[in-house]
Design an enzyme around this catalytic site. Structure first.
Site, short mmCIF file in Angstrom:
data_model
loop_
_atom_site.label_atom_id
_atom_site.label_comp_id
_atom_site.label_asym_id
_atom_site.label_seq_id
_atom_site.Cartn_x
_atom_site.Cartn_y
_atom_site.Cartn_z
N GLU A 190 14.35 26.32 18.50
CA GLU A 190 15.49 26.81 17.72
C GLU A 190 15.70 28.30 17.98
OE1 GLU A 190 13.93 23.27 15.34
OE2 GLU A 190 13.08 24.86 16.58
N LYS A 226 13.34 20.16 25.65
CA LYS A 226 11.92 20.38 25.95
C LYS A 226 11.34 19.02 26.35
CE LYS A 226 7.92 22.66 23.90
NZ LYS A 226 7.43 23.35 22.69
#
Length: 132
Positions: free
Chosen positions: A86, A111
């Site tokens: 984030e 990811k």
């Protein structure tokens, strides 16, 4: 000439520049081994901008140079590690918004090798930010 208009709402719809699959190596993560070993991160982004002037003048300065944008996103991924994707997405959004014509951006950070205990194809976070 103006941007296209949303016929349902009668409001201008900004133009978009989208870049998908920007890949770079970073050392982001909560776990020590993620920082030590690092891994690839993949970023998709869409920048909203008002680009009729660029279309009319054929002038690169009137739009966002997506090659330079992609290079700066790679630099963001390779920069100082953060714990959360984030936070990385926020960093990248700020970079995108630093380009003058860009008014809003949506950034997705993938990811693909996230250390989770079950099999997943991908883990990603998407943020949307604007100048206003």
């Amino acid at each position: 000439m103006q941007s296209s208009t949303d016929l349902r709402l009668g409001v201008p719809v900004p133009d978009r520049v989208t870049v998908r699959g920007i890949r770079a190596f970073g050392r982001h993560g909560v776990l020590d081994f993620e920082r030590a070993q690092g891994q690839d991160f993949v970023v998709d982004l869409t920048c909203w901008l008002d680009s009729p002037l660029a279309a009319q003048t054929d002038d690169l300065e009137a739009t966002v140079h997506y090659g330079v944008l992609a290079e700066r996103v790679v630099a963001d991924i390779e920069a100082e590690p953060v714990a959360l994707i984030e936070a990385l997405a926020e960093r990248i959004a700020r970079t995108c918004l630093s380009f003058t014509p860009v008014t809003q951006v949506e950034v997705t950070v993938h990811k693909p090798k996230a250390p989770v205990t079950v099999q997943v194809d991908d883990v990603s976070v998407t943020v949307t930010r604007s100048k206003s």
